[in-house]
Design a protein around this motif. Structure first.
Motif, PDB file in Angstrom:
ATOM      1  N   HIS A  46       0.744  -1.280   0.156  1.00 25.91           N
ATOM      2  CA  HIS A  46       0.177  -0.024  -0.095  1.00 25.91           C
ATOM      3  C   HIS A  46       0.776   1.133  -0.062  1.00 25.91           C
ATOM      4  O   HIS A  46       1.860   1.316   0.766  1.00 25.91           O
ATOM      5  CB  HIS A  46      -1.040   0.098   1.160  1.00 25.91           C
ATOM      6  CG  HIS A  46      -2.088  -1.073   1.175  1.00 25.91           C
ATOM      7  ND1 HIS A  46      -1.645  -2.147   1.915  1.00 25.91           N
ATOM      8  CD2 HIS A  46      -3.157  -1.223   0.522  1.00 25.91           C
ATOM      9  CE1 HIS A  46      -2.768  -2.848   1.522  1.00 25.91           C
ATOM     10  NE2 HIS A  46      -3.729  -2.369   1.019  1.00 25.91           N
ATOM     11  N   SER A 106      -2.565   5.785   2.222  1.00 24.83           N
ATOM     12  CA  SER A 106      -3.846   5.713   3.302  1.00 24.83           C
ATOM     13  C   SER A 106      -4.698   6.707   3.169  1.00 24.83           C
ATOM     14  O   SER A 106      -4.500   8.051   3.146  1.00 24.83           O
ATOM     15  CB  SER A 106      -3.538   5.241   4.758  1.00 24.83           C
ATOM     16  OG  SER A 106      -2.991   6.478   5.378  1.00 24.83           O
ATOM     17  N   ALA A 108     -11.615  -7.370  -0.874  1.00 26.69           N
ATOM     18  CA  ALA A 108     -10.906  -6.230  -0.515  1.00 26.69           C
ATOM     19  C   ALA A 108     -11.286  -5.769   0.736  1.00 26.69           C
ATOM     20  O   ALA A 108     -10.783  -4.732   1.155  1.00 26.69           O
ATOM     21  CB  ALA A 108     -11.301  -5.086  -1.650  1.00 26.69           C
ATOM     22  N   ASN A 150     -11.134  -2.725   7.266  1.00 30.96           N
ATOM     23  CA  ASN A 150      -9.820  -2.385   6.463  1.00 30.96           C
ATOM     24  C   ASN A 150     -10.236  -2.557   4.903  1.00 30.96           C
ATOM     25  O   ASN A 150     -10.738  -3.690   4.643  1.00 30.96           O
ATOM     26  CB  ASN A 150      -8.755  -3.382   6.804  1.00 30.96           C
ATOM     27  CG  ASN A 150      -8.070  -3.297   8.270  1.00 30.96           C
ATOM     28  OD1 ASN A 150      -8.678  -2.288   9.064  1.00 30.96           O
ATOM     29  ND2 ASN A 150      -7.260  -4.021   8.722  1.00 30.96           N
ATOM     30  N   SER A 159      -8.684  -2.044   1.192  1.00 27.87           N
ATOM     31  CA  SER A 159      -7.818  -2.217   0.219  1.00 27.87           C
ATOM     32  C   SER A 159      -8.602  -1.632  -1.176  1.00 27.87           C
ATOM     33  O   SER A 159      -9.217  -2.222  -1.778  1.00 27.87           O
ATOM     34  CB  SER A 159      -7.121  -3.232   0.032  1.00 27.87           C
ATOM     35  OG  SER A 159      -6.025  -3.093  -0.978  1.00 27.87           O
ATOM     36  N   LYS A 169      -1.873   0.988  -4.620  1.00 29.01           N
ATOM     37  CA  LYS A 169      -2.941   0.606  -3.710  1.00 29.01           C
ATOM     38  C   LYS A 169      -2.960   1.564  -2.556  1.00 29.01           C
ATOM     39  O   LYS A 169      -1.972   1.952  -1.854  1.00 29.01           O
ATOM     40  CB  LYS A 169      -2.790  -0.742  -3.130  1.00 29.01           C
ATOM     41  CG  LYS A 169      -3.146  -1.834  -4.183  1.00 29.01           C
ATOM     42  CD  LYS A 169      -3.074  -3.345  -3.626  1.00 29.01           C
ATOM     43  CE  LYS A 169      -3.270  -4.507  -4.425  1.00 29.01           C
ATOM     44  NZ  LYS A 169      -3.165  -5.688  -3.776  1.00 29.01           N
ATOM     45  N   LYS A 174      -5.461   2.429   1.423  1.00 27.66           N
ATOM     46  CA  LYS A 174      -5.974   1.510   2.317  1.00 27.66           C
ATOM     47  C   LYS A 174      -6.778   2.660   3.414  1.00 27.66           C
ATOM     48  O   LYS A 174      -6.271   3.762   3.417  1.00 27.66           O
ATOM     49  CB  LYS A 174      -5.024   1.021   3.239  1.00 27.66           C
ATOM     50  CG  LYS A 174      -5.430  -0.080   3.998  1.00 27.66           C
ATOM     51  CD  LYS A 174      -4.436  -1.043   4.620  1.00 27.66           C
ATOM     52  CE  LYS A 174      -4.944  -2.492   5.130  1.00 27.66           C
ATOM     53  NZ  LYS A 174      -3.840  -3.168   5.913  1.00 27.66           N
TER      54      LYS A 174
END
Length: 234
Positions: free
Chosen positions: A26, A29, A96, A153, A155, A166, A168
């Motif tokens: 990742h 965020s 995900a 969580n 993703s 990616k 998060k």
């Protein structure tokens, strides 16, 4: 005089609660708030945290705002206070999303469940967790710090900059926990990756004490197939 209870047995000193790790695969965020003067505040638009200046600049161009260093002591030391309260994301199915309830202790989770059965430790997985049946009781125990709270969580990738990497989102919002099963069901109806809209919805009400309460809750809307959206030029 300070306590010296660990002077003769330093290995007994409690380890700090581990920070959430946004590394791995990742690159950034997404967050709905931040801490100002040691107090958490809710933000009107998404905040993006990263350790990569190129990612921060790309996010700023896409969602508004500008990249700033907010904590030089952390690996994820940059953030962008964007102008966007809504962003289109891509989710690779219901897998995900990881949703569970966790009560953190000094060295990690002391209670981890799905609301009915334990998820850990392995020797207790599948056993009844003993959480209250009523949502109001669950929330009250969590508020008191003696019951588990949501840990969701997610993703994802940004729909309009898929190659950025990616992202998060970790949410502890009960409002999202109450409907996350509907989101996962909708994702299961999509063939392949799903185009979704992730928004911060403003909520305002007067509580029983006559006080006005304002906050923003995360909302996920499944729009359909990401591949179909690309084919249609959306």
């Amino acid at each position: 005089m300070a306590l010296q209870i660990f002077a003769t047995d330093p290995d007994a000193r409690p380890k700090p609660k581990p920070e959430l790790d946004f590394s791995n695969d990742h690159t950034f965020s997404l967050r709905a708030g931040m801490v100002v003067n040691k107090k958490p505040i809710s933000l009107p638009a998404w905040r993006v945290v990263t350790g990569d200046p190129a990612v921060a600049d790309a996010v700023a161009q896409l969602l508004g705002g500008s990249a700033e260093e907010f904590d030089p002591t952390k690996e994820m030391n940059l953030h962008v206070l964007t102008d966007s309260s809504s962003v289109e994301i891509v989710l690779a199915g219901s897998n995900a999303i990881e949703d569970k309830l966790i009560l953190w202790g000094r060295v990690g989770p002391v209670h981890e469940c799905d609301g009915v059965n334990f998820l850990s430790p392995p020797e207790r997985k599948g056993e009844p967790c003993g959480c209250p049946k009523l949502m109001t009781e669950r929330k009250e125990l969590a508020r008191q710090g003696i019951g588990p709270a949501p840990s969701i969580n997610i993703s994802f990738r940004l729909a309009h900059d898929y190659e950025l990497g990616k992202g998060k989102l970790i949410s502890s919002a009960w409002s999202l926990a109450e409907v996350i099963h509907e989101v996962k069901d909708a994702l299961d109806q999509v063939d392949g990756e799903a185009l979704c809209r992730l928004s911060l919805e403003h909520v305002s009400f007067v509580n029983k004490a006559g006080e006005k309460v304002d906050f923003r809750k995360p909302v996920i809307e499944v729009l359909g197939s990401y591949n179909d959206a690309i084919a249609e030029g959306r």
